[in-house]
Design a protein around this motif. Structure first.
Motif, PDB file in Angstrom:
ATOM      1  N   LEU A 131      75.767  37.635 -71.053  1.00  0.00           N
ATOM      2  CA  LEU A 131      76.200  38.715 -70.178  1.00  0.00           C
ATOM      3  C   LEU A 131      75.613  40.052 -70.606  1.00  0.00           C
ATOM      4  CD1 LEU A 131      79.927  37.625 -69.806  1.00  0.00           C
ATOM      5  CD2 LEU A 131      78.230  37.683 -67.958  1.00  0.00           C
ATOM      6  N   ALA A 132      75.449  40.230 -71.907  1.00  0.00           N
ATOM      7  CA  ALA A 132      74.883  41.485 -72.414  1.00  0.00           C
ATOM      8  C   ALA A 132      73.419  41.646 -72.029  1.00  0.00           C
ATOM      9  CB  ALA A 132      75.030  41.549 -73.932  1.00  0.00           C
ATOM     10  N   ARG A 133      72.752  40.544 -71.739  1.00  0.00           N
ATOM     11  CA  ARG A 133      71.340  40.604 -71.347  1.00  0.00           C
ATOM     12  C   ARG A 133      71.178  41.036 -69.891  1.00  0.00           C
ATOM     13  NH1 ARG A 133      67.463  40.764 -74.935  1.00  0.00           N
ATOM     14  NH2 ARG A 133      66.040  39.491 -73.682  1.00  0.00           N
TER      15      ARG A 133
ATOM     16  N   ILE B  21      65.001  35.664 -69.257  1.00  0.00           N
ATOM     17  CA  ILE B  21      64.983  35.861 -67.808  1.00  0.00           C
ATOM     18  C   ILE B  21      66.067  36.835 -67.359  1.00  0.00           C
ATOM     19  CG2 ILE B  21      65.325  34.705 -65.577  1.00  0.00           C
ATOM     20  CD1 ILE B  21      62.660  34.082 -66.895  1.00  0.00           C
ATOM     21  N   LEU B  22      67.221  36.806 -68.021  1.00  0.00           N
ATOM     22  CA  LEU B  22      68.386  37.555 -67.555  1.00  0.00           C
ATOM     23  C   LEU B  22      68.199  39.064 -67.524  1.00  0.00           C
ATOM     24  CD1 LEU B  22      71.359  35.608 -69.212  1.00  0.00           C
ATOM     25  CD2 LEU B  22      70.414  35.372 -66.894  1.00  0.00           C
ATOM     26  N   VAL B  23      67.230  39.580 -68.266  1.00  0.00           N
ATOM     27  CA  VAL B  23      67.092  41.035 -68.383  1.00  0.00           C
ATOM     28  C   VAL B  23      66.735  41.722 -67.060  1.00  0.00           C
ATOM     29  CG1 VAL B  23      66.535  40.989 -70.833  1.00  0.00           C
ATOM     30  CG2 VAL B  23      64.691  40.801 -69.148  1.00  0.00           C
ATOM     31  N   ASP B  24      66.166  40.984 -66.112  1.00  0.00           N
ATOM     32  CA  ASP B  24      65.837  41.633 -64.838  1.00  0.00           C
ATOM     33  C   ASP B  24      66.420  40.875 -63.639  1.00  0.00           C
ATOM     34  OD1 ASP B  24      64.224  39.402 -64.698  1.00  0.00           O
ATOM     35  OD2 ASP B  24      62.410  40.493 -64.119  1.00  0.00           O
ATOM     36  N   VAL B  25      67.558  40.221 -63.858  1.00  0.00           N
ATOM     37  CA  VAL B  25      68.227  39.462 -62.799  1.00  0.00           C
ATOM     38  C   VAL B  25      69.248  40.342 -62.080  1.00  0.00           C
ATOM     39  CG1 VAL B  25      69.948  37.631 -62.434  1.00  0.00           C
ATOM     40  CG2 VAL B  25      67.880  37.168 -63.770  1.00  0.00           C
TER      41      VAL B  25
ATOM     42  N   LYS C 144      79.673  47.123 -67.606  1.00  0.00           N
ATOM     43  CA  LYS C 144      78.396  46.584 -68.054  1.00  0.00           C
ATOM     44  C   LYS C 144      77.884  45.505 -67.095  1.00  0.00           C
ATOM     45  CE  LYS C 144      79.283  47.508 -72.948  1.00  0.00           C
ATOM     46  NZ  LYS C 144      79.497  46.920 -74.290  1.00  0.00           N
ATOM     47  N   LEU C 145      78.685  45.238 -66.083  1.00  0.00           N
ATOM     48  CA  LEU C 145      78.339  44.284 -65.034  1.00  0.00           C
ATOM     49  C   LEU C 145      78.935  44.829 -63.746  1.00  0.00           C
ATOM     50  CD1 LEU C 145      76.958  41.432 -64.903  1.00  0.00           C
ATOM     51  CD2 LEU C 145      79.268  40.466 -64.918  1.00  0.00           C
ATOM     52  N   ALA C 146      78.165  44.782 -62.660  1.00  0.00           N
ATOM     53  CA  ALA C 146      78.610  45.416 -61.411  1.00  0.00           C
ATOM     54  C   ALA C 146      79.675  44.619 -60.683  1.00  0.00           C
ATOM     55  CB  ALA C 146      77.415  45.651 -60.500  1.00  0.00           C
TER      56      ALA C 146
ATOM     57  N   ASN D 299      80.296  27.222 -72.129  1.00  0.00           N
ATOM     58  CA  ASN D 299      80.142  28.589 -72.639  1.00  0.00           C
ATOM     59  C   ASN D 299      78.703  29.097 -72.562  1.00  0.00           C
ATOM     60  OD1 ASN D 299      81.881  30.644 -73.601  1.00  0.00           O
ATOM     61  ND2 ASN D 299      81.010  30.472 -75.646  1.00  0.00           N
ATOM     62  N   LEU D 300      77.932  28.586 -71.612  1.00  0.00           N
ATOM     63  CA  LEU D 300      76.538  29.005 -71.479  1.00  0.00           C
ATOM     64  C   LEU D 300      76.436  30.490 -71.136  1.00  0.00           C
ATOM     65  CD1 LEU D 300      73.585  27.970 -71.452  1.00  0.00           C
ATOM     66  CD2 LEU D 300      73.860  27.544 -69.001  1.00  0.00           C
ATOM     67  N   VAL D 301      77.314  30.951 -70.261  1.00  0.00           N
ATOM     68  CA  VAL D 301      77.346  32.373 -69.908  1.00  0.00           C
ATOM     69  C   VAL D 301      78.388  33.040 -70.808  1.00  0.00           C
ATOM     70  CG1 VAL D 301      77.646  34.060 -68.059  1.00  0.00           C
ATOM     71  CG2 VAL D 301      76.683  31.810 -67.544  1.00  0.00           C
ATOM     72  N   ASP D 302      77.962  33.355 -72.025  1.00  0.00           N
ATOM     73  CA  ASP D 302      78.851  33.951 -73.016  1.00  0.00           C
ATOM     74  C   ASP D 302      78.573  35.443 -73.150  1.00  0.00           C
ATOM     75  OD1 ASP D 302      76.405  33.991 -74.302  1.00  0.00           O
ATOM     76  OD2 ASP D 302      76.980  32.611 -75.907  1.00  0.00           O
ATOM     77  N   ALA D 303      79.146  36.068 -74.166  1.00  0.00           N
ATOM     78  CA  ALA D 303      78.979  37.519 -74.344  1.00  0.00           C
ATOM     79  C   ALA D 303      77.509  37.899 -74.508  1.00  0.00           C
ATOM     80  CB  ALA D 303      79.791  37.981 -75.552  1.00  0.00           C
ATOM     81  N   LYS D 304      76.747  37.076 -75.229  1.00  0.00           N
ATOM     82  CA  LYS D 304      75.328  37.379 -75.449  1.00  0.00           C
ATOM     83  C   LYS D 304      74.546  37.312 -74.139  1.00  0.00           C
ATOM     84  CE  LYS D 304      75.064  35.909 -80.292  1.00  0.00           C
ATOM     85  NZ  LYS D 304      74.427  34.963 -81.259  1.00  0.00           N
TER      86      LYS D 304
END
Length: 311
Positions: A212-214, A186-190, A243-245, A205-210
């Motif tokens: 966030l990278a999505r 889902i994260l790819v177009d959020v 990589k994040l606004a 740690n649900l919102v981890d590097a992986k």
């Protein structure tokens, strides 16, 4: 009707609100600290209070049968080994202030308010176009009462809404619900990722590097749940590398946030002091009053917390 302890820095305000709601003098014993609660304790079976304060003295209150938290989060109490009492939390009151907080920062991001303020201070005309929430995709981690309220408000702005929970069980507050094991898809177009989750082993740690990278580079992350959900190092790296606004954090592992924390200097990160939805007596006292009536009448209490589950 059994006497009870009110243990909170705002105990006097809670007592006043209980009296106003019931139309009778409050039968609670006001304690503005844990130390005061121990001094005044004389076997009361009920405690209404701040989880941090209550947890610090719970071992010295042996006859307690029921604790009503003044917070939505009850982690300090679930972390204590004692389990021989009923713990109840707060629900269905924090949706409005939480949604106002989240919406305010989403709008600030779209309207570039912080950028415009910086340019104004520099006497610099800033004609850059604003964005809009209309049509943007909001993903909310947690589909309980707070997450659902946020989603309903977002829909009023024309946003698309996705909720993430453990099972993928549907709720009409969201356009769609997905189980947590499909979150990365889902994260790819959020456009906005909002966390409202409690602190549990499953949310750690649900919102981890992986994760966030999505997210797309234009996405913004907002955490109004608990700090364990996000990996701070990974979040700071994503923001520093553009990589994040943007991100907005209201909760932290250590509060107040230490002055030497690198979070303070992280670009495009907004820090607020755990004030997204303060526990106001006018909102919290009615929950206690209703549950106290149920307790006295030996009826099931509302919002019982599962100690192992953590919420």
């Amino acid at each position: 009707m059994p006497e009870y302890l009110i243990i909170d820095a705002a105990a006097d305000a809670y007592a006043d609100e209980i009296a106003r709601l019931t139309g009778a003098p409050c039968s609670g014993i006001v304690c503005t600290s844990g130390k005061q609660a121990v001094e005044k304790y004389s076997g009361q079976p009920v405690v209404f209070g701040n989880p941090d304060m209550v947890a610090s003295v719970l071992a010295e209150l042996p006859n307690v049968e029921w604790v009503q938290s003044t917070w939505a989060g009850v982690t300090p109490l679930t972390a204590v080994p004692r389990r021989d009492y009923v713990l109840t939390g707060i629900k269905d009151v924090f949706g409005p202030p939480m949604s106002e907080y989240v919406t305010a920062y989403m709008l600030a991001h779209e309207l570039k308010l912080f950028e415009r303020m910086q340019h104004q201070r520099a006497h610099d005309w800033f004609p850059k176009q604003s964005g809009t929430l209309f049509g943007k995709h909001l993903c909310v981690l947690g589909t309980g009462s707070i997450g659902a309220y946020i989603a309903r408000v977002a829909k009023a702005f024309g946003m698309q809404t996705t909720g993430i929970n453990r099972s993928g069980t549907a709720t009409d507050a969201f356009d769609q619900i997905k189980p947590v094991n499909e979150m990365h898809d889902i994260l790819v177009d959020v456009d906005y990722l909002v966390a409202t989750l409690p602190a549990t082993a499953e949310t750690n740690n649900l919102v981890d590097a992986k994760a966030l990278a999505r997210l797309p580079a234009n996405a913004c992350f907002i955490n109004v749940g608990r700090s364990n959900v996000v990996n701070d190092d990974a979040l700071m790296q994503s923001l520093r590398e553009n990589k994040l606004a943007g991100a907005v954090l209201d909760v932290f592992d250590t509060e107040p946030l230490p002055k030497d924390s690198p979070l303070w200097e992280t670009p495009n990160l907004v820090i607020t002091a755990h004030k997204a939805a303060p526990s106001q007596p006018s909102l919290i006292a009615p929950v206690f009053v209703e549950n106290y009536r149920r307790y006295c009448e030996k009826q099931p209490l509302k919002y019982v917390v599962g100690f192992e589950r953590g919420y």
